[in-house]
Design a protein around this motif. Structure first.
Motif, PDB file in Angstrom:
ATOM      1  N   UNK A  78       0.823  -1.205   0.000  1.00 14.75           N
ATOM      2  CA  UNK A  78       0.000   0.000   0.000  1.00 14.75           C
ATOM      3  C   UNK A  78       0.860   1.260   0.000  1.00 14.75           C
ATOM      4  N   UNK A  79       1.893   1.268   0.824  1.00 16.94           N
ATOM      5  CA  UNK A  79       2.781   2.435   0.887  1.00 16.94           C
ATOM      6  C   UNK A  79       3.403   2.714  -0.479  1.00 16.94           C
ATOM      7  N   UNK A  80       3.857   1.660  -1.141  1.00 11.03           N
ATOM      8  CA  UNK A  80       4.469   1.832  -2.463  1.00 11.03           C
ATOM      9  C   UNK A  80       3.443   2.304  -3.485  1.00 11.03           C
ATOM     10  N   UNK A  81       2.222   1.748  -3.420  1.00 14.32           N
ATOM     11  CA  UNK A  81       1.189   2.117  -4.392  1.00 14.32           C
ATOM     12  C   UNK A  81       0.784   3.579  -4.248  1.00 14.32           C
ATOM     13  N   UNK A  82       0.577   4.039  -3.013  1.00 15.07           N
ATOM     14  CA  UNK A  82       0.147   5.436  -2.838  1.00 15.07           C
ATOM     15  C   UNK A  82       1.267   6.405  -3.192  1.00 15.07           C
ATOM     16  N   UNK A  83       2.497   5.969  -3.006  1.00 14.74           N
ATOM     17  CA  UNK A  83       3.623   6.813  -3.415  1.00 14.74           C
ATOM     18  C   UNK A  83       3.682   6.920  -4.929  1.00 14.74           C
ATOM     19  N   UNK A  84       3.545   5.780  -5.608  1.00 14.16           N
ATOM     20  CA  UNK A  84       3.635   5.767  -7.065  1.00 14.16           C
ATOM     21  C   UNK A  84       2.443   6.453  -7.726  1.00 14.16           C
ATOM     22  N   UNK A  85       1.251   6.176  -7.229  1.00 10.90           N
ATOM     23  CA  UNK A  85       0.032   6.621  -7.905  1.00 10.90           C
ATOM     24  C   UNK A  85      -0.408   8.007  -7.440  1.00 10.90           C
ATOM     25  N   UNK A  86      -0.403   8.227  -6.138  1.00  8.69           N
ATOM     26  CA  UNK A  86      -0.960   9.468  -5.599  1.00  8.69           C
ATOM     27  C   UNK A  86       0.095  10.480  -5.150  1.00  8.69           C
ATOM     28  N   UNK A  87       1.371  10.075  -5.217  1.00 11.16           N
ATOM     29  CA  UNK A  87       2.457  10.955  -4.773  1.00 11.16           C
ATOM     30  C   UNK A  87       2.285  11.363  -3.299  1.00 11.16           C
ATOM     31  N   UNK A  88       1.797  10.406  -2.491  1.00  8.08           N
ATOM     32  CA  UNK A  88       1.546  10.649  -1.074  1.00  8.08           C
ATOM     33  C   UNK A  88       2.558   9.912  -0.221  1.00  8.08           C
ATOM     34  N   UNK A  89       2.892  10.487   0.929  1.00  5.35           N
ATOM     35  CA  UNK A  89       3.741   9.820   1.891  1.00  5.35           C
ATOM     36  C   UNK A  89       2.925   8.886   2.763  1.00  5.35           C
ATOM     37  N   UNK A  90       3.541   7.895   3.384  1.00  2.90           N
ATOM     38  CA  UNK A  90       2.809   6.924   4.201  1.00  2.90           C
ATOM     39  C   UNK A  90       2.129   7.542   5.416  1.00  2.90           C
ATOM     40  N   UNK A  91       2.685   8.633   5.933  1.00  2.70           N
ATOM     41  CA  UNK A  91       2.087   9.250   7.107  1.00  2.70           C
ATOM     42  C   UNK A  91       0.680   9.766   6.870  1.00  2.70           C
ATOM     43  N   UNK A  92       0.370  10.141   5.633  1.00  4.64           N
ATOM     44  CA  UNK A  92      -0.961  10.680   5.337  1.00  4.64           C
ATOM     45  C   UNK A  92      -2.047   9.621   5.477  1.00  4.64           C
ATOM     46  N   UNK A  93      -1.676   8.345   5.389  1.00  6.31           N
ATOM     47  CA  UNK A  93      -2.661   7.265   5.511  1.00  6.31           C
ATOM     48  C   UNK A  93      -3.213   7.157   6.926  1.00  6.31           C
TER      49      UNK A  93
END
Length: 298
Positions: A87-102
């Motif tokens: 999930x962390x990798x997917x949101x970084x790749x797709x949404x340009x989001x850091x894991x902390x935002x989750x």
């Protein structure tokens, strides 16, 4: 009157940009693909490294006795660590989001988690103290052996429940909330998917729809707590406490029983016997939700 979900507005503000639905679909597909592939790699690696010394590992890799022994339960829970990384990798790749935002907005995260965990365990403890004298339980795992696995089990249950909250509340609910204003979309839809994810006809048989319904009710409660607090921590605390009891305390035959101290005399596929307890579970879930809200004043 203030908006009870004003903190959720802050939480959804963390996901900008790329809030369109196709980005969410793409991120979900990538997460699932990475999770499946990573889990296979993890299991194969465990089989080669550990199987010679632990026959349970080889059995787990072939799907035999999954959840029936302590080692198989720990392996099963470990795969959720792969889900977190996926999930962390997917949101970084797709949404340009850091894991902390989750996780949502910061501030009271630790307090929310421990309050929800404590309230949930207190209610469960009182319920069990009242009902267990009338229950027909049989010993399962030897207490000394149970204690040996306790610490890794606690850590991995936290990982497992955290992974599910990150996916359903920290990702799906948050992304949908950034796009839609309706609870029916950002609250009900992820909760329904959470219920579907717990629909296991192979193990639960005719009870599967009711097990999924109970999971869906928990999903709705967790969605509401997430929206009211602006983070997943209260929902994670409730989830963590629930699975502690189910995995380490009193297990139901046909479910994950390898680390349970005791077993009930009711297999999970015995719908007539298990349904009243599922109804009670749903009522207690709503009651705990109310108490957690009161404790956190949300």
């Amino acid at each position: 009157m203030s908006d009870p979900y004003d903190r959720f507005d802050e939480m959804t503000g963390l996901v900008q940009p790329r809030t369109e639905i196709w980005w969410l679909v793409l991120g979900t597909v990538i997460t699932i693909a990475l999770y499946v592939g990573g889990s296979v790699a993890f299991i194969v690696s465990a089989m080669f490294l550990l199987a010679p010394a632990m026959p349970e590992v080889a059995a787990f890799a072939t799907g035999v006795g999954v959840g029936d022994t302590p080692v198989s339960v720990l392996l099963l829970l470990s795969t959720f660590g792969v889900l977190v990384l996926a999930l962390i990798l997917a949101v970084r790749l797709v949404h340009k989001r850091g894991p902390g935002t989750l996780f949502g907005i910061s501030g009271r995260r630790g307090r929310e988690f421990w309050y929800a965990t404590g309230v949930s365990l207190a209610v469960t403890g009182v319920t069990m103290a009242v009902s267990l004298p009338f229950a027909d339980l049989s010993p399962n795992l030897d207490p000394a052996r149970w204690a040996l696995f306790l610490i890794p089990a606690l850590v991995l249950i936290a990982v497992q429940t955290g992974a599910e909250e990150l996916v359903f509340r920290g990702y799906l609910q948050q992304q949908l909330g950034a796009r839609f204003n309706s609870f029916l979309v950002w609250g009900v839809l992820p909760s329904a998917l959470f219920g579907v994810a717990h629909f296991e006809i192979a193990s639960a048989g005719a009870s599967a729809p009711f097990v999924a319904l109970a999971a869906g009710v928990f999903g709705l409660v967790a969605a509401d707590l997430t929206a009211r607090t602006g983070s997943i921590m209260a929902a994670w605390g409730m989830h963590f406490a629930n699975n502690l009891v189910a995995i380490l305390g009193v297990g139901v035959p046909g479910s994950i029983t390898g680390l349970a101290l005791y077993l009930t005399d009711m297999p999970i596929d015995d719908t007539g016997a298990i349904l009243p307890f599922l109804i009670l579970d749903m009522i207690l879930t709503v009651f705990v939700w109310y108490l957690v809200r009161r404790a956190l004043r949300v």
